[in-house]
Write an enzyme that holds these catalytic residues in place. Structure first.
Site, mmCIF file in Angstrom:
data_model
loop_
_atom_site.group_PDB
_atom_site.id
_atom_site.type_symbol
_atom_site.label_atom_id
_atom_site.label_comp_id
_atom_site.label_asym_id
_atom_site.label_seq_id
_atom_site.Cartn_x
_atom_site.Cartn_y
_atom_site.Cartn_z
ATOM 1 N N ILE A 3 -11.137 60.168 143.841
ATOM 2 C CA ILE A 3 -11.295 60.263 145.294
ATOM 3 C C ILE A 3 -9.931 60.429 145.962
ATOM 4 C CG2 ILE A 3 -11.191 57.754 145.689
ATOM 5 C CD1 ILE A 3 -13.550 58.202 147.728
ATOM 6 N N CYS A 4 -9.929 61.059 147.132
ATOM 7 C CA CYS A 4 -8.728 61.178 147.962
ATOM 8 C C CYS A 4 -9.165 60.999 149.410
ATOM 9 C CB CYS A 4 -8.020 62.515 147.723
ATOM 10 S SG CYS A 4 -8.965 63.957 148.264
ATOM 11 N N GLN A 5 -8.462 61.617 150.350
ATOM 12 C CA GLN A 5 -8.835 61.452 151.755
ATOM 13 C C GLN A 5 -10.009 62.340 152.146
ATOM 14 O OE1 GLN A 5 -7.629 59.032 153.652
ATOM 15 N NE2 GLN A 5 -9.042 59.596 155.276
#
Length: 101
Positions: free
Chosen positions: A61-63
């Site tokens: 996951i990231c932003q």
């Protein structure tokens, strides 16, 4: 292999798996991670992912989902079992640790 699709799931699908304590890799920068992350997630910024060795199935996951997709493609090319989380933390409505998100 060149055109292999990157496996991905939605934020809601990841949320439903939290009871199983999945491995979550957060590829945002440390300041973003400390501002709020999914409990149990491990922070390895995208720039350092190439030297990371996942152990078992790992959700990335990231932003927003762009960096995590790049990280997932890189780790997939090395033969690891990884899944990109579409939407990223900007779509996450579940519990977080750290600052306010």
């Amino acid at each position: 292999m060149f055109f292999k699709r990157t496996p991905s799931i939605t934020i809601n699908e990841l949320s439903s798996k939290l009871a199983e304590k999945p491995q979550i890799l957060d590829v945002r920068e440390p300041n973003e991670f400390s501002a709020g992350h999914i409990p149990g997630a491990r922070n390895i910024p995208l720039g350092k992912v190439s030297s990371y060795t996942p152990k078992g199935k790992t959700y990335i996951i990231c932003q927003s989902g762009m960096r995590s997709k790049r990280a997932a493609k890189l780790l997939l090319s090395k033969g690891y079992d990884v899944v990109n989380v579409r939407g990223g933390m900007s779509s996450w409505t579940g519990q977080t640790r750290g600052g306010k998100l």
